[in-house]
Structures are given as structure tokens and as C-alpha cells.
Scaffold this motif. Structure first.
Motif, PDB file in Angstrom:
ATOM      1  N   LYS A 144     -21.741 -31.358  -6.449  1.00 10.03           N
ATOM      2  CA  LYS A 144     -21.364 -29.965  -6.245  1.00 10.03           C
ATOM      3  C   LYS A 144     -22.578 -29.085  -5.975  1.00 10.03           C
ATOM      4  CE  LYS A 144     -18.266 -28.205  -9.012  1.00 10.03           C
ATOM      5  NZ  LYS A 144     -17.612 -27.542 -10.175  1.00 10.03           N
ATOM      6  N   ILE A 145     -22.475 -28.287  -4.894  1.00  8.65           N
ATOM      7  CA  ILE A 145     -23.468 -27.266  -4.568  1.00  8.65           C
ATOM      8  C   ILE A 145     -22.746 -25.924  -4.539  1.00  8.65           C
ATOM      9  CG2 ILE A 145     -25.055 -26.381  -2.816  1.00  8.65           C
ATOM     10  CD1 ILE A 145     -25.511 -29.222  -1.890  1.00  8.65           C
ATOM     11  N   GLU A 146     -23.224 -24.973  -5.313  1.00  9.83           N
ATOM     12  CA  GLU A 146     -22.613 -23.645  -5.361  1.00  9.83           C
ATOM     13  C   GLU A 146     -23.625 -22.591  -4.943  1.00  9.83           C
ATOM     14  OE1 GLU A 146     -19.394 -23.322  -8.769  1.00  9.83           O
ATOM     15  OE2 GLU A 146     -21.257 -24.177  -9.588  1.00  9.83           O
ATOM     16  N   THR A 147     -23.212 -21.669  -4.114  1.00  9.72           N
ATOM     17  CA  THR A 147     -24.077 -20.543  -3.760  1.00  9.72           C
ATOM     18  C   THR A 147     -23.795 -19.395  -4.722  1.00  9.72           C
ATOM     19  OG1 THR A 147     -22.474 -19.705  -2.146  1.00  9.72           O
ATOM     20  CG2 THR A 147     -24.163 -21.215  -1.341  1.00  9.72           C
ATOM     21  N   PRO A 148     -24.799 -18.560  -5.013  1.00  7.86           N
ATOM     22  CA  PRO A 148     -24.639 -17.514  -6.031  1.00  7.86           C
ATOM     23  C   PRO A 148     -23.699 -16.392  -5.598  1.00  7.86           C
ATOM     24  CG  PRO A 148     -26.749 -17.283  -4.926  1.00  7.86           C
ATOM     25  CD  PRO A 148     -26.153 -18.563  -4.442  1.00  7.86           C
ATOM     26  N   LYS A 149     -23.021 -15.811  -6.594  1.00 11.73           N
ATOM     27  CA  LYS A 149     -22.135 -14.680  -6.336  1.00 11.73           C
ATOM     28  C   LYS A 149     -22.949 -13.389  -6.363  1.00 11.73           C
ATOM     29  CE  LYS A 149     -17.903 -16.843  -8.068  1.00 11.73           C
ATOM     30  NZ  LYS A 149     -16.766 -16.732  -9.004  1.00 11.73           N
ATOM     31  N   ILE A 150     -23.673 -13.172  -5.270  1.00 12.38           N
ATOM     32  CA  ILE A 150     -24.525 -12.001  -5.106  1.00 12.38           C
ATOM     33  C   ILE A 150     -24.162 -11.350  -3.777  1.00 12.38           C
ATOM     34  CG2 ILE A 150     -26.905 -11.192  -4.854  1.00 12.38           C
ATOM     35  CD1 ILE A 150     -27.782 -13.561  -6.564  1.00 12.38           C
ATOM     36  N   PRO A 151     -24.000 -10.022  -3.739  1.00 10.39           N
ATOM     37  CA  PRO A 151     -23.507  -9.343  -2.526  1.00 10.39           C
ATOM     38  C   PRO A 151     -24.320  -9.610  -1.272  1.00 10.39           C
ATOM     39  CG  PRO A 151     -23.474  -7.844  -4.387  1.00 10.39           C
ATOM     40  CD  PRO A 151     -24.183  -9.075  -4.863  1.00 10.39           C
ATOM     41  N   SER A 152     -25.644  -9.430  -1.354  1.00 10.18           N
ATOM     42  CA  SER A 152     -26.477  -9.598  -0.165  1.00 10.18           C
ATOM     43  C   SER A 152     -27.913  -9.874  -0.601  1.00 10.18           C
ATOM     44  CB  SER A 152     -26.426  -8.338   0.713  1.00 10.18           C
ATOM     45  OG  SER A 152     -27.204  -8.507   1.875  1.00 10.18           O
ATOM     46  N   SER A 153     -28.169 -11.135  -0.906  1.00  9.04           N
ATOM     47  CA  SER A 153     -29.489 -11.503  -1.403  1.00  9.04           C
ATOM     48  C   SER A 153     -30.496 -11.582  -0.257  1.00  9.04           C
ATOM     49  CB  SER A 153     -29.427 -12.854  -2.124  1.00  9.04           C
ATOM     50  OG  SER A 153     -30.718 -13.305  -2.456  1.00  9.04           O
ATOM     51  N   GLY A 154     -31.702 -11.127  -0.523  1.00  8.86           N
ATOM     52  CA  GLY A 154     -32.783 -11.250   0.450  1.00  8.86           C
ATOM     53  C   GLY A 154     -33.746 -12.351   0.082  1.00  8.86           C
ATOM     54  N   ASP A 167     -30.310 -17.727   3.581  1.00  8.20           N
ATOM     55  CA  ASP A 167     -28.951 -17.462   3.141  1.00  8.20           C
ATOM     56  C   ASP A 167     -28.218 -18.802   3.122  1.00  8.20           C
ATOM     57  OD1 ASP A 167     -26.283 -16.821   2.824  1.00  8.20           O
ATOM     58  OD2 ASP A 167     -26.320 -15.144   4.234  1.00  8.20           O
ATOM     59  N   MET A 168     -28.007 -19.362   1.939  1.00 11.70           N
ATOM     60  CA  MET A 168     -27.441 -20.706   1.846  1.00 11.70           C
ATOM     61  C   MET A 168     -25.995 -20.775   2.304  1.00 11.70           C
ATOM     62  SD  MET A 168     -29.991 -22.431   1.097  1.00 11.70           S
ATOM     63  CE  MET A 168     -29.217 -24.024   0.854  1.00 11.70           C
TER      64      MET A 168
END
Length: 601
Positions: free
Chosen positions: A264-274, A278-279
Motif C-alpha cells: 500500500k502507498i498512500e498520498t497525504p491528505k493535504i490541500p496543495s503541498s509544495g 506531487d505524488m
């Protein structure tokens, strides 16, 4: 919420049983198209069936090429059911419809598997991420290819396993239809987390029922009724908005991907990460199942629009129409609808009574703004500059209306559903209809558009140069519209209609094969033409198998090598959607050279 009654697509066409309006309309549709394709000269009426409807009961499939032992963890959610195997064999392009029709046209009383070459050995129905991981482990261990099947709406060969079967012991189609729960709604952040096979209608119905329609999943691809959200994300499909938030990845906050090697690979629940890459976009959005299976997605919701206003503007000259659209999009007004329609397409869709007028549908919508007069006033100056007709005060007043979500969803869904259903049934009546699209800069659009029209014209002009010199070239019609527009370019969407007459004493199967071969040849030419004229291999239909070599030409061999390296790391045995998006090592394709784009047949 889990919906166990999600509708399934038929083996042939879109939807289940065609509604009465479709049955009654196919004959008149055929006459209208024949009239258009024969230079607006009526060829006579009639509704004789060219090709019969597929008879599922007469199709005999062979036993699977390999056996799954009952002690295997995946045995409990595998199916050998004939209808399930057939339903999970093809997508919904015109070429897929022809392949299915070829099976139904056999002169034998029973039709065997050699014509149904994309049929999987098994269909798996995992209910959660754990069962997907078990399925991946089994396929790795046993050298079995695994294709992911969401809503089944691919039009680019995304679930076509026929060409890679020689490299694997067998094929399992992983259907995600049991992963259809809406997991949670974050009211404050205006987000929702869903499992991969939730559909747009299912999600919007839940938002309407439990949250009084305050928010909406404002993304309407043409496959809206059946397409899964996981499939939308995997293919980066296009939706309702003509500008700005044009594709599904604009709505994606985070996602979960199950890979063969890393799990499992999960991307973070962040609105607009810099933070770095961008995964979501680098790994998941647009990966088309090549790196693993998308199981969960967190989406940004929109306030349900209450007001909408659209006007119709007409142009006599193409250059004026295109330049007007360009300036409106570059003005920063961000219209929700900004779709330029070529004359014949506008006429066929009854947008205009004249077959000589370009039509621009220009519209805005809002949750709070009810008066769009100021926005249209800004557009009016540009429209007048390019001699557009129709954007008047009276027109605006008459077209303004209060818009409810239910009405908007119903109209959008039924129009698109009706068109796709007609496309499939018109094919049986001798009218071949298919679409292709791209995206190109404003600077290159004219050259690309001219090249595409020349390519189609030349293809049918050379029709008599083939083996049967006495055979007349079929009547054909090529139209286009802008589906999406950007500051730097546009996305033209072409519709090709061809009236292929069935020859005397020609079997229905031979007829289908002839049409399929001709389209395959033309599609190859069109892919080359688009890439050679600075267009993308696709804007929102995905790459799949049909566009993969055009995609490699578009991004260059170095970028293809990067994708291959990532594929090899995440999926070392190349079991996930092999051949889709990324070339298989065993294909021995020279990605360093400028390759001619060949057919998958």
C-alpha cells in the motif's frame, strides 16, 4: 454506504436494455446520417438490420488456461461465469463493438473463443485491499497477468489483454465492483473519501440524500453514469468544466495505490503541498493501472451551483470563431462552458438549423452569483470584434434560469447516455461512428486541424487504390468541437461518421472485419498525424493500448525509460495491466527510434 445494486454495462453497447426512444430513433438516425454522409442528398429510407445483436447464449468459451487450487486464498472470490468473463473482455469503443459483433455474426450455430480473444481466464471480485494484495501475490507467483476493471467504459483498449497473452500463463481480470463504499465526508474541509468503484451518480445521490445537496461532485465525463471514480483518476479523464478544473486530478486530494512490490502507498491528505514532487500526479493520476490498483480516493467537493446561464453565439468564419474563443479564455473570465462546435456537428445535434455556421456555447454558473450580465458584457466586446452573432441583451434575459442540481445532472447524463447508446446501435445499421481527440497550442491548431482533415480525405480518396478497385469509397463526414480550452491551447474533439454499405453476398462477420480493418488503418494514420503536428496523443480518453506508441513519441524515449524503471521497481514481474501505457520488455520495441505508430491488430 455500499450500493449492491450498481448497474452493470452490457457485453455490447452502453447500458442494459435500450429505452423505447432509442429503438424508435435508430432508424431515423440512420436516415439523417446517410443524408448527411451522401452530401445532403437523401438516399432513401429503411431500417434493415446490417448486423444482428450478439446472442450470448450461443457463445462458447474454452476452459481457463490454468487452474486455481481451492486452497489458494483467492479461490473464494474468483469467477469462471461465462457472462462475467465476456462482460470483462472489452471496453466501449466502436472497435470493441465491432469485435463483439464479429463474434455474434459467425455462420456456426455456436461461436468459439478464437473470435473473443480478449476474454480473461477468470474474473476476480475482491472486497477489500487485503484481497487485492492476495491477488497480486498469486499473479506474481504464477506469472499471470492481472488487469484492473472499474466501470468498463474504456474507449482506448484499456482492458484489452489479447495482445499480451503470449507472454503470460493466463489472465485474471480484477473487477473492483465490490469496492463501492462512500467512506466519509469531511464537511468542514468539503472533501469526501470513497472506494475506487463508487460512481459519480452514486456519490451525488448520497450527497443529496444525507447532506441536502449542499455539495456536489461536479465532474461529468461522457461516461458519467457508469465510470468509476478510481477509473477516472487512473485515466485522468475530462469532465464538465470547459476551463480551469477540466480533469479529475484537479479534484483529487489524496489516493491509495496497492502495488505488487511495496504493497500500500498512500498520498497525504493535504490541500496543495509544495513539498517536492506531487505524488498524486507523478504516481497515481494517469497511471492507468500500470503500477498497481487504486483502491481509495479523497476528492474535493464543490458547492452545488444554483444559477446557470448559457448563450449561443454564431460565426460564419472558422478563424473568427477560433480567435474569439481564444481571447475569451485568455481574458481570465473562466467560463464554465466554452465549446465551439463545427457547422455539420452543430447541425447534426440540432444546435443550429444551418450546416454552415460555427456555434459557440458560452456559459457561467455559480452557487451565489445570480446575475451574469457583467461577465457577458466583458465577452460581448470580444464577440463583436470577431463578428459573432447572438450575444444580445434580450438573449441573455431569456436564457437566464435558476438551476437545480437534479435537473442539471439528469439532462447531462441523459444526453450523453443517449448519444453513446445511439453510437453502438447505429453501428449495427451501417453507420460507423467514432471519436478521437487531442490538445494543442493555439499557434498549432490550424495546421493540426488542416492536417487531420487532409489525412481523412486522403484515406478515403485512396480507397479505390486497394485490391478491389471497383469498390466505391464510403460516404464519410468529419466534424469537431472544442471540449476544453486553456490559456495556451484548446482540445479539439473529432467525430468521424462513415456509411459502410454491406456488399452483396458479404457475410455480417466479413462486413464487421472489413470495417474494423479500415478503421484500424485510419486510426494509425491519425495517431501519426496528430503527434507529427504538435498534438498530444490524447487529452482525456487515456492512453490504453490504442494510443501508447503515439504517447511514447509525444514524451520521448528518455521519459519512456523513466516509466519503465518505475514500473520495474513497483511491479518487477510486470503483471499489472501489461502493455497498457508502458512497453513490455518482451515486446523488444526500440523506443530510441522514431517509430511508425502501428495497429494493435
Amino acid at each position: 454506504m455500499s450500493n449492491e445494486n450498481v448497474r452493470k454495462l452490457d457485453i455490447y453497447g452502453w447500458g442494459s436494455n435500450p429505452p423505447d426512444f432509442l429503438v424508435k430513433t435508430v432508424s431515423s438516425l440512420r436516415d439523417q446520417l446517410v443524408k448527411a454522409l451522401s452530401g445532403l442528398k437523401h438516399e432513401g429510407s429503411g431500417s434493415s438490420v446490417v448486423v444482428p445483436i450478439p446472442d450470448v447464449d450461443k457463445i462458447v468459451l474454452p476452459v481457463p488456461k490454468f487452474t486455481v487450487d481451492k486452497t489458494e486464498a483467492i479461490y473464494s472470490f474468483l469467477s469462471q461465469d461465462k457472462k462475467e468473463r465476456m462482460r470483462h473482455s472489452y471496453g466501449k469503443s466502436a472497435a470493441d463493438f465491432l469485435r463483439v459483433l464479429m463474434v455474434s455474426c459467425s455462420i456456426l450455430h455456436f461461436i468459439y473463443f478464437e473470435d473473443f480473444d480478449s476474454c480473461p481466464d477468470y474474473v476476480a471480485f475482491p472486497k477489500d485491499e487485503q484481497e487485492i494484495e492476495e491477488l497480486l501475490r498469486y499473479c506474481e507467483k504464477n506469472k499471470v497477468a492481472m488487469y484492473t476493471y472499474g466501470g468498463g467504459t474504456s474507449v482506448v483498449g484499456g482492458v484489452d489483454s489479447s495482445f499480451c497473452k503470449r507472454f503470460y500463463k493466463g489472465v485474471i481480470m480484477c473487477s473492483l465492483e465490490r469496492l463501492n463504499r462512500i467512506l466519509c465526508v469531511d464537511e468542514e474541509s468539503q472533501c469526501v473519501t470513497v472506494e475506487a468503484n463508487v460512481t459519480g451518480p452514486q456519490l451525488n445521490q448520497e450527497l443529496k440524500t444525507k447532506y441536502h445537496g449542499r455539495w456536489t461532485f461536479r465532474h461529468y465525463p461522457q461516461s458519467y453514469e457508469f465510470a468509476s471514480i478510481g477509473g477516472m483518476v487512473s485515466t485522468r479523464n475530462g469532465g464538465h468544466y470547459a476551463t480551469q478544473m477540466t480533469r479529475i486530478d484537479h479534484f483529487v486530494q489524496s489516493a491509495t495505490l496497492i502495488t505488487p512490490r511495496l504493497g500500500k502507498i498512500e498520498t497525504p491528505k493535504i490541500p496543495s503541498s509544495g513539498s517536492g514532487l506531487d505524488m498524486n500526479r507523478a504516481l497515481i493520476c494517469g497511471s492507468e493501472g500500470a503500477f498497481g490498483v487504486v483502491t481509495k480516493v479523497t476528492l474535493k467537493l464543490m458547492k452545488t451551483p444554483k444559477f446557470s446561464q448559457t448563450v449561443r453565439i454564431e460565426f460564419k468564419e472558422e478563424n473568427n470563431a477560433v480567435n474569439c474563443v481564444r481571447e475569451i479564455v485568455q481574458s481570465g473570465l473562466h467560463p464554465t462552458q466554452c465549446r465551439l462546435i463545427s457547422p455539420m456537428e452543430a447541425w447534426l445535434n440540432r444546435v443550429t438549423k444551418s450546416a454552415n455556421t460555427f456555434v459557440l456555447l458560452l456559459g457561467f454558473e455559480s452557487h451565489i452569483l445570480s446575475d451574469f450580465q457583467a461577465l457577458f458584457d466583458c465577452c460581448k466586446t470580444i464577440v463583436q470584434k470577431y463578428h459573432g452573432i447572438g450575444l444580445t441583451q434580450q438573449h441573455l434575459t431569456n436564457d437566464k434560469k435558476l438551476m437545480t442540481k437534479r435537473k442539471t445532472k439528469t439532462i447531462t447524463k441523459m444526453k450523453k447516455k443517449r448519444k453513446k447508446k445511439m453510437e453502438a446501435d447505429a453501428l449495427r445499421y451501417g453507420i460507423f461512428g467514432e471519436t478521437f481527440e487531442t490538445v494543442v497550442t493555439w499557434t498549432s491548431f490550424k495546421a493540426l486541424n488542416n492536417a487531420i482533415h487532409a489525412c481523412v480525405k486522403q484515406h478515403f480518396h485512396n480507397f479505390n487504390d486497394k485490391k478491389n478497385a471497383s469498390e466505391k469509397a464510403p460516404f464519410h463526414l468529419l466534424t469537431y468541437r472544442f471540449t476544453h480550452c486553456y490559456v495556451d491551447g484548446c482540445a479539439p474533439y473529432y467525430t468521424l461518421l462513415v456509411h459502410y454499405k454491406r456488399k452483396e453476398k458479404e457475410s455480417a462477420k466479413a462486413y464487421c472485419k472489413r470495417v474494423l480493418n479500415d478503421w484500424t488503418l485510419l486510426k494509425t494514420k491519425l495517431n501519426e498525424c496528430i503527434v507529427n503536428n504538435n498534438g498530444a496523443a490524447t487529452h482525456h480518453h487515456a492512453v490504453g493500448v490504442d494510443h501508447r506508441k503515439a504517447y511514447w513519441e509525444e514524451i520521448g524515449h528518455r521519459n519512456v525509460q523513466v516509466l519503465q524503471a518505475l514500473k520495474h521497481y513497483l511491479d518487477p514481474n510486470w503483471i499489472c495491466n501489461p502493455g497498457v501505457l508502458i512497453p513490455l520488455p518482451k515486446e523488444n520495441i526500440d523506443i530510441h527510434s522514431s517509430l511508425p505508430i502501428s495497429s494493435k491488430l
